[in-house]
Design a protein around this motif. Structure first.
Motif, short mmCIF file in Angstrom:
data_model
loop_
_atom_site.label_atom_id
_atom_site.label_comp_id
_atom_site.label_asym_id
_atom_site.label_seq_id
_atom_site.Cartn_x
_atom_site.Cartn_y
_atom_site.Cartn_z
N VAL A 69 -4.04 3.54 -9.75
CA VAL A 69 -3.83 2.24 -9.13
C VAL A 69 -4.81 1.23 -9.70
CG1 VAL A 69 -4.10 0.97 -6.98
CG2 VAL A 69 -2.84 3.12 -7.01
N ILE A 70 -6.07 1.63 -9.74
CA ILE A 70 -7.11 0.77 -10.30
C ILE A 70 -6.74 0.40 -11.72
CG2 ILE A 70 -9.44 0.80 -11.20
CD1 ILE A 70 -9.67 0.42 -8.46
N GLN A 99 -6.13 -3.25 -0.15
CA GLN A 99 -5.13 -2.24 -0.54
C GLN A 99 -5.82 -0.99 -1.06
OE1 GLN A 99 -1.57 -3.46 -2.71
NE2 GLN A 99 -2.12 -5.59 -2.35
N GLU A 100 -6.82 -1.20 -1.91
CA GLU A 100 -7.53 -0.05 -2.46
C GLU A 100 -8.25 0.72 -1.36
OE1 GLU A 100 -9.90 -1.92 -5.39
OE2 GLU A 100 -8.13 -2.45 -6.57
N ASP A 134 -6.37 8.91 1.02
CA ASP A 134 -6.81 10.04 0.21
C ASP A 134 -7.97 10.81 0.84
OD1 ASP A 134 -4.96 9.71 -1.78
OD2 ASP A 134 -6.26 8.49 -3.05
N ARG A 172 -16.73 -1.26 -1.17
CA ARG A 172 -15.78 -1.70 -2.19
C ARG A 172 -15.94 -3.20 -2.45
NH1 ARG A 172 -14.22 -1.98 -5.71
NH2 ARG A 172 -12.10 -2.79 -5.61
N ARG A 226 -4.94 -7.19 -15.30
CA ARG A 226 -6.01 -8.15 -15.49
C ARG A 226 -6.35 -8.28 -16.98
NH1 ARG A 226 -10.65 -7.17 -11.30
NH2 ARG A 226 -9.21 -8.09 -9.84
N ARG A 247 -14.01 -0.44 -14.05
CA ARG A 247 -14.97 0.04 -13.06
C ARG A 247 -14.25 1.02 -12.16
NH1 ARG A 247 -19.24 -2.58 -10.91
NH2 ARG A 247 -19.19 -1.05 -9.30
N ALA A 279 -5.39 7.20 -7.04
CA ALA A 279 -6.14 5.98 -6.78
C ALA A 279 -6.67 5.40 -8.08
CB ALA A 279 -7.29 6.27 -5.81
N ARG A 332 2.39 1.99 -3.22
CA ARG A 332 1.43 2.60 -4.15
C ARG A 332 1.20 4.07 -3.79
NH1 ARG A 332 -2.75 -2.47 -4.89
NH2 ARG A 332 -4.08 -0.92 -5.87
N LEU A 333 1.20 4.38 -2.51
CA LEU A 333 1.05 5.79 -2.12
C LEU A 333 2.24 6.61 -2.59
CD1 LEU A 333 -0.27 5.48 1.57
CD2 LEU A 333 -1.60 5.92 -0.51
N ARG A 342 -19.50 -7.22 -9.46
CA ARG A 342 -18.84 -7.17 -10.77
C ARG A 342 -18.47 -8.56 -11.24
NH1 ARG A 342 -13.71 -5.77 -12.78
NH2 ARG A 342 -12.76 -5.90 -10.73
N THR A 356 -13.92 2.59 -8.98
CA THR A 356 -14.50 2.32 -7.68
C THR A 356 -13.86 3.13 -6.57
OG1 THR A 356 -13.13 0.39 -7.75
CG2 THR A 356 -15.46 0.06 -8.09
N LEU A 357 -12.75 3.75 -6.86
CA LEU A 357 -12.14 4.55 -5.80
C LEU A 357 -12.32 6.01 -6.11
CD1 LEU A 357 -8.80 2.88 -4.86
CD2 LEU A 357 -10.95 2.90 -3.66
N LEU A 358 -13.43 6.54 -5.69
CA LEU A 358 -13.75 7.90 -6.08
C LEU A 358 -13.94 8.76 -4.86
CD1 LEU A 358 -15.97 6.70 -8.92
CD2 LEU A 358 -14.02 8.18 -9.21
N ARG A 410 -4.12 -2.13 -12.02
CA ARG A 410 -4.62 -3.46 -11.70
C ARG A 410 -5.44 -3.99 -12.87
NH1 ARG A 410 -8.82 -5.79 -8.64
NH2 ARG A 410 -9.84 -3.86 -8.11
N GLN A 411 -6.23 -3.07 -13.46
CA GLN A 411 -7.07 -3.50 -14.56
C GLN A 411 -6.21 -3.83 -15.78
OE1 GLN A 411 -10.10 -4.16 -14.31
NE2 GLN A 411 -10.88 -3.07 -12.54
N ILE A 413 -5.75 2.86 0.43
CA ILE A 413 -5.35 4.00 -0.39
C ILE A 413 -6.45 5.06 -0.37
CG2 ILE A 413 -4.95 4.71 -2.79
CD1 ILE A 413 -3.40 1.96 -3.02
N LYS A 414 -7.69 4.59 -0.44
CA LYS A 414 -8.81 5.54 -0.36
C LYS A 414 -8.85 6.22 1.01
CE LYS A 414 -13.70 6.18 -1.05
NZ LYS A 414 -14.87 5.78 -1.79
N ASP A 435 -19.14 -3.81 -4.44
CA ASP A 435 -18.98 -3.46 -5.85
C ASP A 435 -18.21 -4.56 -6.57
OD1 ASP A 435 -20.32 -1.07 -5.58
OD2 ASP A 435 -18.51 0.13 -5.31
N PRO A 482 -19.65 3.90 -7.12
CA PRO A 482 -19.09 4.32 -8.39
C PRO A 482 -19.84 5.53 -8.94
CG PRO A 482 -19.46 1.97 -8.39
CD PRO A 482 -20.05 2.51 -7.13
N ILE A 518 0.85 -1.20 0.00
CA ILE A 518 0.00 0.00 0.00
C ILE A 518 0.88 1.25 0.00
CG2 ILE A 518 -1.59 1.38 1.41
CD1 ILE A 518 -2.69 -1.44 2.42
N ARG A 546 2.32 9.72 7.82
CA ARG A 546 2.47 8.32 7.43
C ARG A 546 2.57 7.39 8.63
NH1 ARG A 546 4.11 6.03 2.54
NH2 ARG A 546 3.27 7.84 1.48
#
Lengths: 240, 186
Positions: free
Chosen positions: A85-86, B57-58, B65, B88, A93, A115, A82, A71-72, B95, A117-119, A89-90, B61-62, B91, A126, A68, B24
Motif C-alpha cells: 500500500v505504501i 487509511q494506513e 494487520d 505515523r 507520488r 519510508r 501494508a 485496500r484490505l 519527513r 512506516t507500516l511495520l 502511494r509512493q 490498515i495497520k 513520522d 520505522p 481502506i 470485518r
C-alpha cells in the motif's frame, strides 16, 4: 555514549514528537536493537497517553472506510500488504515528481525514496532502514523492495508483486564496477521476506551498487555467476 | 459500578479481539467508534487534510494487520490506537518538515487542556495525576510540552513559536520531562 538519563529524555522527546527528523529516525533505529530504549519509549507512551483524551474528534471524510476496505481486499498476500500500500502511494507520488522533473518514459529502472512506516510490532517506528531500492523491470511493475540498514549492513528483501517463476528460482546479485563479476546475495522467494548480510562489502560499495534479480535454476545459479536474464533491478536511495 | 467510559473500553477491547480474528464487521464498528478521534489526532499534527486522509487509511490498515498485538492488560484500546496514529503522523510530518502545521493556522488552535485537575471528576485516575504534574510546571514549560505533544512541533518549530534558541528549547524540554517523570513516580 549517551548517559542513561539523557537516553530516557530522548525517549521522552521521541514520544512527544519534538525530535528533529534525523534524530527521530536514528532513535527509531536504535530502538530496534536496544531493549532498554524500547522499554523507555513504551514507558513514556504510557505516561503521556492520557493526554490523548483531550484531542477532540474530527469526523473523517466520507469514503475513507470503503477505500481502506478496498485496500484490505487488494489481491496481494496479507503479509506485507501494508508495504505494498505504501509502495503504491509512493509510486503515485514519485510519478507526480517524475512527470514534472525528468519524464516518466525515460525511467526504466526506478528508484525512489521509500519510508517504511507500516511495520509489524506494537506501535513500531520505522525499521532501522537507511537505504531503499525498488527492483523492477519498468515503472509499472515493482517486484521486490530491498532495504538496507547501513549501520549493520543487513539487507531485507521483500517481494511486492513478483510472480513465481515456474520451475525456477529468483537470485539476487550485487553488481558493482569494481567487481570482476556480480556477486550473489542468495536466492529470494516471491512469497516471503528474506535477509542478506552485506557485511563483507564496504558501505560505499553497498550504497553505490546496482541490485539485480535473475532467473536461475531452482536453488540458485550452479556456477556462482548469473546464468539467466536480469528481470528486475534497481539502485539504493538514501531515505531522508 | 461501571462508568460509561468502562463500558466503552470493554466494547473496544471486544472489537479489537474480533478484528484480530479478521472480523470485518467488527472492524467497521471499530472504525465508526474511533476514526474521529484518530482523525482529529493526525490532522492536528499534519495540518493537511489530504495527508491526514492518507495517514488515517494506513493507520487502519495497520490496525487490521496488528490488532492481535494489542494487549488489554497493558494499554487501553484507545491509547493503543492513538499511539499508532500519533507515531505515523509524526513520522510523516518529520519527513515533510515544510508541511508543518504552522503553515495551516486554519486548522485551529489546540483546545487548551484543562489544567485544573479537580475540574473534571469523570476523567481517569492516570489523567488526574498527569494533569496535576503538568500543572506543577510553569506556564511556558507546560505549553512547550503540550505543543510538541498535540501539534507534533519539532524543537525548531518550538524555537520559533516561543522565541527561544533551539538549545534552550531542548534544555527546557528535558527539564520539564524530567520533572514530569519525577512527579509521576511519586
Amino acid at each position: 555514549m549517551t548517559e542513561p538519563d539523557d537516553l530516557d529524555l530522548l525517549a521522552a522527546e521521541y514520544v512527544i514528537g519534538s525530535l528533529p527528523a534525523e534524530e527521530r529516525i536514528a532513535l527509531a533505529a536504535r530502538r530496534q536493537r536496544e531493549p532498554a530504549l524500547d522499554a523507555a519509549i513504551i514507558a513514556w507512551e504510557r505516561r503521556l497517553s492520557p493526554l490523548a483524551e483531550f484531542v477532540p474528534g474530527v469526523g473523517a471524510p466520507e469514503g475513507l472506510l470503503p477505500a481502506i476496505e478496498a485496500r484490505l481486499d487488494a489481491p496481494t498476500g496479507r503479509d506485507g500488504a501494508a508495504d505494498v500500500v505504501i509502495l503504491r502511494r509512493q509510486v503515485v507520488r514519485w510519478r507526480r515528481i517524475a512527470a514534472g522533473a525528468i519524464g516518466l518514459a525515460a525511467a526504466t529502472v526506478l528508484t525512489f525514496v521509500l519510508r517504511e512506516t507500516l511495520l509489524p510490532g506494537f506501535v513500531r517506528p520505522p525499521q532501522p532502514t537507511s537505504f531503499v531500492a525498488m527492483l523492477q523491470k519498468d515503472a509499472a511493475s515493482p517486484a521486490f523492495v530491498v532495504s538496507v540498514d547501513i549501520a549493520t549492513r543487513m539487507m531485507t528483501i521483500r517481494a511486492v508483486a513478483a510472480e513465481k517463476p515456474a520451475g525456477k528460482s529468483y537470485e539476487l546479485w550485487i553488481v558493482n564496477a569494481s567487481f570482476a563479476a556480480p556477486k550473489s546475495l542468495g536466492v529470494v522467494r516471491e512469497d516471503q521476506k528474506a535477509a542478506a548480510s552485506l557485511a563483507t562489502y564496504s558501505p560505499d560499495i553497498v550504497t553505490n551498487s546496482t541490485y539485480a534479480v535473475t532467473i536461475e535454476p531452482v536453488g540458485g545459479s550452479p556456477t556462482g555467476l548469473p546464468t539467466g536474464p536480469v528481470v528486475f533491478s534497481g539502485k539504493l536511495v538514501q531515505v531522508d | 459500578m461501571l462508568s460509561a467510559e468502562d463500558i466503552g473500553r470493554a466494547r473496544l477491547v471486544e472489537l479489537m479481539a474480533k478484528v484480530a480474528n479478521k472480523d470485518r464487521a467488527a472492524f467497521r464498528e471499530l472504525y465508526r467508534l474511533t476514526s474521529a478521534k484518530l482523525y482529529g489526532t493526525v490532522l492536528r499534527i499534519l495540518g493537511d487534510k489530504d495527508l491526514a486522509n492518507d495517514v488515517i487509511q494506513e493507520c487502519f490498515i495497520k490496525i487490521w494487520d496488528r490488532a492481535g498485538d494489542f494487549d488489554p492488560t497493558i494499554a487501553s484500546p484507545i491509547t493503543w490506537l492513538a499511539t499508532i496514529a500519533r507515531n505515523r503522523a509524526l513520522d510523516e510530518v518529520r519527513r515533510k518538515p515544510t508541511a508543518a502545521l504552522e503553515d495551516h493556522p486554519e486548522i485551529g488552535e489546540l483546545a487548551a487542556p484543562m489544567l485544573d485537575p479537580l475540574a473534571d471528576k469523570a476523567r481517569s485516575e492516570e489523567l488526574r495525576r498527569l494533569l496535576a504534574c503538568l500543572s506543577a510546571l510553569d506556564e511556558e514549560k507546560r505549553q512547550i510540552v503540550l505543543q510538541a505533544y498535540y501539534r507534533g512541533m519539532s524543537r525548531e518549530a518550538l524555537s520559533k513559536r516561543f522565541d527561544r534558541p533551539v538549545p534552550t528549547i531542548k534544555t527546557l524540554l528535558h527539564r520539564s520531562l524530567a520533572q514530569l517523570r519525577l512527579c509521576l513516580a511519586q
